[in-house]
Design an enzyme around this catalytic site. Structure first.
Site, mmCIF file in Angstrom:
data_model
loop_
_atom_site.group_PDB
_atom_site.id
_atom_site.type_symbol
_atom_site.label_atom_id
_atom_site.label_comp_id
_atom_site.label_asym_id
_atom_site.label_seq_id
_atom_site.Cartn_x
_atom_site.Cartn_y
_atom_site.Cartn_z
ATOM 1 N N HIS A 131 0.843 -1.198 0.000
ATOM 2 C CA HIS A 131 0.000 0.000 0.000
ATOM 3 C C HIS A 131 0.875 1.243 0.000
ATOM 4 O O HIS A 131 2.049 1.187 0.378
ATOM 5 C CB HIS A 131 -0.897 0.039 1.240
ATOM 6 C CG HIS A 131 -2.115 -0.827 1.132
ATOM 7 N ND1 HIS A 131 -2.103 -2.151 1.461
ATOM 8 C CD2 HIS A 131 -3.386 -0.546 0.741
ATOM 9 C CE1 HIS A 131 -3.314 -2.665 1.271
ATOM 10 N NE2 HIS A 131 -4.113 -1.712 0.830
ATOM 11 N N LYS A 177 -0.526 5.135 4.515
ATOM 12 C CA LYS A 177 -1.410 4.224 5.255
ATOM 13 C C LYS A 177 -0.944 4.103 6.712
ATOM 14 O O LYS A 177 0.233 3.873 6.976
ATOM 15 C CB LYS A 177 -1.443 2.851 4.577
ATOM 16 C CG LYS A 177 -2.486 1.923 5.175
ATOM 17 C CD LYS A 177 -2.774 0.748 4.245
ATOM 18 C CE LYS A 177 -3.667 -0.288 4.893
ATOM 19 N NZ LYS A 177 -4.954 0.257 5.366
HETATM 20 N N1 LIG Z 1 -12.862 -0.334 3.408
HETATM 21 C C1 LIG Z 1 -12.260 0.123 2.309
HETATM 22 O O1 LIG Z 1 -12.634 -0.219 1.165
HETATM 23 C C2 LIG Z 1 -11.141 1.091 2.462
HETATM 24 C C3 LIG Z 1 -10.706 1.438 3.717
HETATM 25 N N2 LIG Z 1 -9.758 2.397 3.872
HETATM 26 C C4 LIG Z 1 -9.458 2.763 5.250
HETATM 27 O O2 LIG Z 1 -10.081 4.027 5.525
HETATM 28 C C5 LIG Z 1 -9.331 4.732 6.503
HETATM 29 C C6 LIG Z 1 -9.093 6.158 6.017
HETATM 30 O O3 LIG Z 1 -8.291 6.158 4.843
HETATM 31 P P1 LIG Z 1 -7.883 7.526 4.121
HETATM 32 O O4 LIG Z 1 -9.083 8.355 3.813
HETATM 33 O O5 LIG Z 1 -6.953 7.164 3.047
HETATM 34 O O6 LIG Z 1 -7.055 8.253 5.284
HETATM 35 P P2 LIG Z 1 -6.773 9.807 5.449
HETATM 36 O O7 LIG Z 1 -5.684 9.916 6.474
HETATM 37 O O8 LIG Z 1 -6.614 10.507 4.142
HETATM 38 O O9 LIG Z 1 -8.143 10.340 6.048
HETATM 39 C C7 LIG Z 1 -8.625 10.061 7.310
HETATM 40 C C8 LIG Z 1 -9.136 11.356 7.876
HETATM 41 O O10 LIG Z 1 -9.788 11.132 9.112
HETATM 42 C C9 LIG Z 1 -9.252 12.081 10.038
HETATM 43 N N3 LIG Z 1 -9.516 11.708 11.409
HETATM 44 C C10 LIG Z 1 -8.647 11.297 12.371
HETATM 45 N N4 LIG Z 1 -9.301 11.138 13.528
HETATM 46 C C11 LIG Z 1 -10.618 11.444 13.291
HETATM 47 C C12 LIG Z 1 -11.804 11.484 14.099
HETATM 48 N N5 LIG Z 1 -11.737 11.217 15.402
HETATM 49 N N6 LIG Z 1 -12.988 11.806 13.517
HETATM 50 C C13 LIG Z 1 -13.047 12.130 12.230
HETATM 51 N N7 LIG Z 1 -11.959 12.130 11.414
HETATM 52 C C14 LIG Z 1 -10.761 11.796 11.939
HETATM 53 C C15 LIG Z 1 -7.806 12.179 9.621
HETATM 54 O O11 LIG Z 1 -7.126 13.292 10.171
HETATM 55 P P3 LIG Z 1 -5.481 13.177 10.261
HETATM 56 O O12 LIG Z 1 -4.985 13.079 8.856
HETATM 57 O O13 LIG Z 1 -5.049 14.428 10.928
HETATM 58 O O14 LIG Z 1 -5.208 11.931 11.080
HETATM 59 C C16 LIG Z 1 -7.986 12.339 8.119
HETATM 60 O O15 LIG Z 1 -8.378 13.649 7.755
HETATM 61 C C17 LIG Z 1 -8.083 3.866 6.751
HETATM 62 O O16 LIG Z 1 -8.298 3.061 7.892
HETATM 63 C C18 LIG Z 1 -7.996 2.969 5.520
HETATM 64 O O17 LIG Z 1 -7.363 1.734 5.787
HETATM 65 C C19 LIG Z 1 -9.188 3.032 2.813
HETATM 66 C C20 LIG Z 1 -9.558 2.702 1.543
HETATM 67 C C21 LIG Z 1 -10.537 1.693 1.260
HETATM 68 O O1 LIG Z 2 -5.596 2.366 3.525
HETATM 69 C C1 LIG Z 2 -5.870 2.037 2.355
HETATM 70 O O2 LIG Z 2 -5.510 2.704 1.375
HETATM 71 C C2 LIG Z 2 -6.666 0.829 2.153
HETATM 72 N N1 LIG Z 2 -7.119 0.208 3.202
HETATM 73 C C3 LIG Z 2 -7.940 -0.935 3.217
HETATM 74 C C4 LIG Z 2 -7.261 -2.065 3.949
HETATM 75 O O3 LIG Z 2 -6.566 -1.811 4.949
HETATM 76 O O4 LIG Z 2 -7.433 -3.216 3.568
HETATM 77 C C5 LIG Z 2 -8.482 -1.302 1.870
HETATM 78 C C6 LIG Z 2 -7.615 -0.974 0.689
HETATM 79 O O5 LIG Z 2 -6.684 -1.969 0.512
HETATM 80 C C7 LIG Z 2 -6.985 0.392 0.785
#
Ligand SMILES: NC(=O)C1=CN([C@@H]2O[C@H](COP(=O)(O)OP(=O)(O)OC[C@H]3O[C@@H](n4cnc5c(N)ncnc54)[C@H](OP(=O)(O)O)[C@@H]3O)[C@@H](O)[C@H]2O)C=CC1
Ligand SMILES: O=C(O)C1=N[C@H](C(=O)O)C[C@H](O)C1
EC number: 1.17.1.8
Length: 259
Positions: free
Chosen positions: A145, A149
């Site tokens: 990734h 991440k």
């Molecule tokens: N299920 C799926 O298909 C997928 C899951 N994911 C998961 O989604 C999550 C987020 O990914 P991504 O968007 O890339 O991450 P990012 O870091 O870009 O975004 C997460 C956001 O949430 C903020 N945040 C932190 N704490 C809180 C809180 N208490 N309440 C609200 N917001 C908060 C972060 O702030 P800050 O940056 O300051 O920490 C950031 O702005 C990860 O766990 C990832 O693994 C990602 C892609 C696909």
């Molecule tokens: O953090 C990501 O980017 C992603 N997170 C998810 C995971 O932890 O499996 C899904 C995807 O692979 C992208």
């Protein structure tokens, strides 16, 4: 429908685009660290009121592994259908299940919302089931990734490993660290690398003295995850087969079994 987004980072913004594209309205964005969120605060009493006042009919949570558990425990009691994509909390699943049952809420979670990965899960389960008959094959999982991440191994990697272990009885323990000794034959190794901007690649290796079989899912963009999360919420907020509102804990399996 009217949607609230909790976590307005990379995925939050992408989900907003996907939601608008499908004719929804994003009425509230909650993120303590995103300056462009409509509510720049963590989930709190005040915030829960703001989500309620916004008229949100569904919530999608993609925040951070460190905040997701608290968010889930705060958001479930609102009774608004909740989709969670953030990884790194499933060790608390049984507690969440009890809260969801007590509050009669609709809750759906998945470590990966892409259609391809959910098909890949089924292929991996079947491959592991076949390999149970062929002792000469060892197996390992590898995921890579992007370097932003926060969690490791990926939630998807853990789900793949769980499916292998459910179908291949000779693998009984998951090992996600670096080895400083020889692995035991019963250990399943799940290895992670973080590099550049890789959206998410997962490989299962079946390896014998004669050959290797590799099964790989490669995400090309993160848009498939965002679209999948919106479609999951559409499904969760729609009436179940009995015509009543859905109540309980669901996964993408439930969505696929009906669609
Ligand atoms: N299920 C799926 O298909 C997928 C899951 N994911 C998961 O989604 C999550 C987020 O990914 P991504 O968007 O890339 O991450 P990012 O870091 O870009 O975004 C997460 C956001 O949430 C903020 N945040 C932190 N704490 C809180 C809180 N208490 N309440 C609200 N917001 C908060 C972060 O702030 P800050 O940056 O300051 O920490 C950031 O702005 C990860 O766990 C990832 O693994 C990602 C892609 C696909
Ligand atoms: O953090 C990501 O980017 C992603 N997170 C998810 C995971 O932890 O499996 C899904 C995807 O692979 C992208």
């Amino acid at each position: 429908m009217k949607i609230a987004l909790v976590g307005y980072g990379k995925m939050g913004h992408m989900i907003e685009k996907a939601a608008l594209m499908r004719g929804h309205e994003v009425v509230c964005t909650v993120d303590p660290y995103a300056k462009d969120a409509s509510c720049v605060t963590a989930v709190s009493e005040e915030m829960l009121k703001a989500i309620g006042d916004s008229g949100a009919e569904g919530i999608i949570e993609f925040s951070h592994p460190a905040s997701v558990t608290n968010n889930i425990f705060s958001l479930v009691p609102t009774g608004i259908p909740l989709v969670v994509g953030t990884t790194g909390w499933v060790d608390r699943l049984e507690e969440v299940r009890r809260l969801v049952d007590d509050t009669r809420t609709a809750f759906l979670y998945s470590s990966n919302f892409s259609v391809g990965v959910n098909l890949f899960y089924k292929m991996v389960s079947e491959a592991a089931r076949l390999m149970a008959e062929f002792e000469e094959y060892d197996v390992a999982v590898f995921e890579s990734h992007h370097n932003q991440k926060a969690d490791s191994p990926s939630g998807t990697g853990l789900d793949i490993a769980r499916r292998i272990m459910e179908n291949l009885p000779r693998k009984t323990t998951l090992f996600t660290d670096s080895f400083t000794r020889r692995p035991e034959p019963s250990e399943l190794h799940l290895a992670s690398v973080r590099v550049g901007s890789v959206p998410g690649t997962h490989t299962v290796y079946f390896d014998s003295a004669a050959d290797t079989i590799e099964l790989t899912h490669t995400a090309r963009t993160r848009e498939g995850f965002a679209l999948g999360a919106v479609r999951a919420l559409e499904w969760l907020a729609s009436p179940g087969p009995d015509g009543h509102a859905r109540i309980g804990v669901y996964t993408m399996n439930d969505v696929f079994s009906e669609v």
